[in-house]
Structure formats: structure tokens, C-alpha cells
Design a protein around this motif. Structure first.
Motif, PDB file in Angstrom:
ATOM      1  N   PRO A 121       0.841  -1.200   0.000  1.00 17.84           N
ATOM      2  CA  PRO A 121       0.000   0.000   0.000  1.00 17.84           C
ATOM      3  C   PRO A 121       0.877   1.251   0.000  1.00 17.84           C
ATOM      4  CG  PRO A 121       0.105  -0.937   2.196  1.00 17.84           C
ATOM      5  CD  PRO A 121       0.837  -1.886   1.290  1.00 17.84           C
ATOM      6  N   ILE A 122       0.316   2.333  -0.461  1.00 17.59           N
ATOM      7  CA  ILE A 122       0.988   3.628  -0.369  1.00 17.59           C
ATOM      8  C   ILE A 122       0.466   4.271   0.910  1.00 17.59           C
ATOM      9  CG2 ILE A 122       1.307   5.889  -1.423  1.00 17.59           C
ATOM     10  CD1 ILE A 122       0.778   4.477  -4.145  1.00 17.59           C
ATOM     11  N   VAL A 123       1.346   4.421   1.896  1.00 20.94           N
ATOM     12  CA  VAL A 123       0.961   4.923   3.206  1.00 20.94           C
ATOM     13  C   VAL A 123       1.211   6.428   3.264  1.00 20.94           C
ATOM     14  CG1 VAL A 123       1.429   4.791   5.691  1.00 20.94           C
ATOM     15  CG2 VAL A 123       1.485   2.717   4.291  1.00 20.94           C
ATOM     16  N   ASN A 124       0.220   7.169   3.732  1.00 19.48           N
ATOM     17  CA  ASN A 124       0.369   8.601   3.948  1.00 19.48           C
ATOM     18  C   ASN A 124       0.845   8.778   5.394  1.00 19.48           C
ATOM     19  OD1 ASN A 124       0.062  11.308   4.555  1.00 19.48           O
ATOM     20  ND2 ASN A 124      -1.872  11.514   3.465  1.00 19.48           N
ATOM     21  N   TYR A 125       2.162   8.883   5.578  1.00 28.35           N
ATOM     22  CA  TYR A 125       2.723   8.980   6.925  1.00 28.35           C
ATOM     23  C   TYR A 125       2.281  10.251   7.641  1.00 28.35           C
ATOM     24  CZ  TYR A 125       5.524   4.845   6.136  1.00 28.35           C
ATOM     25  OH  TYR A 125       5.912   3.559   5.899  1.00 28.35           O
ATOM     26  N   ASP A 126       2.064  11.330   6.896  1.00 26.67           N
ATOM     27  CA  ASP A 126       1.567  12.564   7.511  1.00 26.67           C
ATOM     28  C   ASP A 126       0.253  12.312   8.243  1.00 26.67           C
ATOM     29  OD1 ASP A 126       3.742  13.854   6.444  1.00 26.67           O
ATOM     30  OD2 ASP A 126       2.600  15.057   5.008  1.00 26.67           O
ATOM     31  N   ALA A 127      -0.644  11.543   7.613  1.00 24.86           N
ATOM     32  CA  ALA A 127      -1.943  11.262   8.210  1.00 24.86           C
ATOM     33  C   ALA A 127      -1.815  10.430   9.484  1.00 24.86           C
ATOM     34  CB  ALA A 127      -2.842  10.542   7.201  1.00 24.86           C
ATOM     35  N   LEU A 128      -0.677   9.733   9.645  1.00 26.10           N
ATOM     36  CA  LEU A 128      -0.436   8.926  10.843  1.00 26.10           C
ATOM     37  C   LEU A 128       0.364   9.686  11.898  1.00 26.10           C
ATOM     38  CD1 LEU A 128       0.414   5.551   9.103  1.00 26.10           C
ATOM     39  CD2 LEU A 128      -1.680   6.139  10.339  1.00 26.10           C
ATOM     40  N   GLY A 129       0.629  10.968  11.627  1.00 25.80           N
ATOM     41  CA  GLY A 129       1.344  11.786  12.603  1.00 25.80           C
ATOM     42  C   GLY A 129       2.838  11.885  12.375  1.00 25.80           C
ATOM     43  N   TYR A 130       3.347  11.269  11.324  1.00 22.62           N
ATOM     44  CA  TYR A 130       4.777  11.380  10.985  1.00 22.62           C
ATOM     45  C   TYR A 130       4.923  12.507   9.964  1.00 22.62           C
ATOM     46  CZ  TYR A 130       5.392   6.864  13.243  1.00 22.62           C
ATOM     47  OH  TYR A 130       5.436   5.843  14.154  1.00 22.62           O
ATOM     48  N   ASP A 131       4.749  13.738  10.439  1.00 23.67           N
ATOM     49  CA  ASP A 131       4.716  14.850   9.499  1.00 23.67           C
ATOM     50  C   ASP A 131       6.015  15.650   9.437  1.00 23.67           C
ATOM     51  OD1 ASP A 131       4.329  15.890  11.997  1.00 23.67           O
ATOM     52  OD2 ASP A 131       2.554  17.054  11.495  1.00 23.67           O
ATOM     53  N   VAL A 132       7.075  15.129  10.058  1.00 23.49           N
ATOM     54  CA  VAL A 132       8.398  15.752   9.935  1.00 23.49           C
ATOM     55  C   VAL A 132       9.255  14.844   9.065  1.00 23.49           C
ATOM     56  CG1 VAL A 132      10.476  16.523  11.138  1.00 23.49           C
ATOM     57  CG2 VAL A 132       8.231  16.885  12.179  1.00 23.49           C
ATOM     58  N   THR A 133       9.654  15.359   7.906  1.00 26.09           N
ATOM     59  CA  THR A 133      10.545  14.619   7.007  1.00 26.09           C
ATOM     60  C   THR A 133      11.907  15.281   7.058  1.00 26.09           C
ATOM     61  OG1 THR A 133       8.698  14.071   5.554  1.00 26.09           O
ATOM     62  CG2 THR A 133      10.914  13.855   4.624  1.00 26.09           C
ATOM     63  N   ALA A 134      12.940  14.471   7.309  1.00 27.76           N
ATOM     64  CA  ALA A 134      14.303  14.988   7.381  1.00 27.76           C
ATOM     65  C   ALA A 134      15.160  14.348   6.297  1.00 27.76           C
ATOM     66  CB  ALA A 134      14.918  14.686   8.744  1.00 27.76           C
ATOM     67  N   ILE A 135      15.995  15.165   5.690  1.00 29.75           N
ATOM     68  CA  ILE A 135      16.991  14.690   4.726  1.00 29.75           C
ATOM     69  C   ILE A 135      18.340  14.844   5.400  1.00 29.75           C
ATOM     70  CG2 ILE A 135      18.015  15.023   2.447  1.00 29.75           C
ATOM     71  CD1 ILE A 135      15.249  16.249   1.640  1.00 29.75           C
ATOM     72  N   ILE A 136      19.011  13.729   5.601  1.00 32.45           N
ATOM     73  CA  ILE A 136      20.265  13.705   6.361  1.00 32.45           C
ATOM     74  C   ILE A 136      21.399  13.362   5.404  1.00 32.45           C
ATOM     75  CG2 ILE A 136      21.463  12.614   8.297  1.00 32.45           C
ATOM     76  CD1 ILE A 136      18.447  11.767   9.138  1.00 32.45           C
ATOM     77  N   GLN A 137      22.386  14.250   5.347  1.00 31.84           N
ATOM     78  CA  GLN A 137      23.557  14.028   4.503  1.00 31.84           C
ATOM     79  C   GLN A 137      24.744  13.755   5.415  1.00 31.84           C
ATOM     80  OE1 GLN A 137      23.063  17.953   2.680  1.00 31.84           O
ATOM     81  NE2 GLN A 137      22.914  16.918   0.700  1.00 31.84           N
ATOM     82  N   LEU A 138      25.502  12.708   5.089  1.00 30.82           N
ATOM     83  CA  LEU A 138      26.610  12.313   5.944  1.00 30.82           C
ATOM     84  C   LEU A 138      27.896  12.126   5.143  1.00 30.82           C
ATOM     85  CD1 LEU A 138      24.758   9.518   7.958  1.00 30.82           C
ATOM     86  CD2 LEU A 138      25.196  11.857   8.720  1.00 30.82           C
TER      87      LEU A 138
END
Length: 152
Positions: A54-71
Motif C-alpha cells: 500500500p501507499i501509506v500517507n505517513y503525515d496522516a499517521l502523525g509522521y509529518d516531519v521529514t528529514a533529509i540527512i547528509q553524511l
């Protein structure tokens, strides 16, 4: 219809509805159910189609912070660091890349506190030389797939 065209049409149909039945796919493509079944099995065996999720809408589940981490990572530690990132549940993508950084990871978090905690844990690793984290303000396109071109 060529073998490649049928495969491309089958993939495009699955992109439209990954839960479509073999019968409905066969009707849409104007071929037999056996043909669809055989082609689909071949695509799965070849690793072209890797699964149905399934395509999950994480925002709708409360995961509304997306981080891009460069290392930036010590070269010999690259496999270890990428594996650690891969094992963290909230990392949805991990890439080894060219350019200024060695790894780019994308994670979904409930809040910035959770994000900070997970990133700080990661940065305790002595093999990580430098990091840069960006928080996404607006996801313009996310998890987008594209239909294959079909030669007519």
C-alpha cells in the motif's frame, strides 16, 4: 503486441491499481489470464516487480516531519553506517551517493524532538565526519512512480 510492450502495459496497469485481479488485467490488456499470469510471474522472477504494497500517507499517521540527512563517512565504515541507517524503522530511503557527502538518508518522524534524538544517536559514531540535516517544509512530489513508455 510485442513481449516488451505487453510487459510495459502490464506494469502500467499495476501502477494504476496494484490490487487488480489477473482477470481484470487480462481484460484491460486484451490477452488471456494465463498470459498475464505468466508475464507477471516472469516480471517477479526477474526482480522487475518486487512486491505489492500500500501507499501509506505517513503525515496522516502523525509522521509529518521529514528529514533529509547528509553524511560524510570514513570510507571503510560506509557499509556499516548504511546498514545501521537501513535498520532504523523511520528511515524510508538510504542512498550511497557521489558529491560532497557519502550518504543521503530520508526519515519520517512524529516531531522534531524524535528526529533530533535519532540523529544525535547516529552522530555519536566516530566514523561520521560531518553531517547536514534539512527538514522538508513542503513535499511537492513524494513516492511518485512513472508509467513506462510503450512503443506502438
Amino acid at each position: 503486441m510485442t513481449y516488451e510492450n505487453l510487459d510495459a502495459k502490464l506494469i502500467n496497469a499495476l501502477l494504476g491499481d496494484g490490487r487488480a485481479s489477473l482477470r481484470s488485467l487480462a481484460e484491460d490488456l486484451d490477452v488471456s489470464v494465463t498470459t498475464v499470469s505468466n508475464h507477471l510471474r516472469d516480471l517477479e522472477d526477474e526482480g522487475v516487480v518486487e512486491g505489492y504494497t500500500p501507499i501509506v500517507n505517513y503525515d496522516a499517521l502523525g509522521y509529518d516531519v521529514t528529514a533529509i540527512i547528509q553524511l560524510k563517512v570514513e570510507g571503510s565504515a560506509l557499509p556499516e553506517i548504511t546498514e545501521r541507517l537501513r535498520e532504523q524503522e523511520q528511515m524510508i530511503s538510504v542512498y550511497e551517493v557521489t558529491g560532497d557527502y557519502d550518504i543521503i538518508a530520508i526519515g519520517k518522524f512524529r516531531d522534531t524532538d524524535g528526529m533530533n534524538k535519532q540523529i544525535k544517536e547516529l552522530l555519536t559514531d566516530v566514523d561520521i565526519r560531518e553531517s547536514n540535516t534539512s527538514v522538508v517544509l513542503n513535499a511537492v512530489v513524494e513516492n511518485e512512480q512513472f508509467e513506462l513508455e510503450i512503443d506502438e
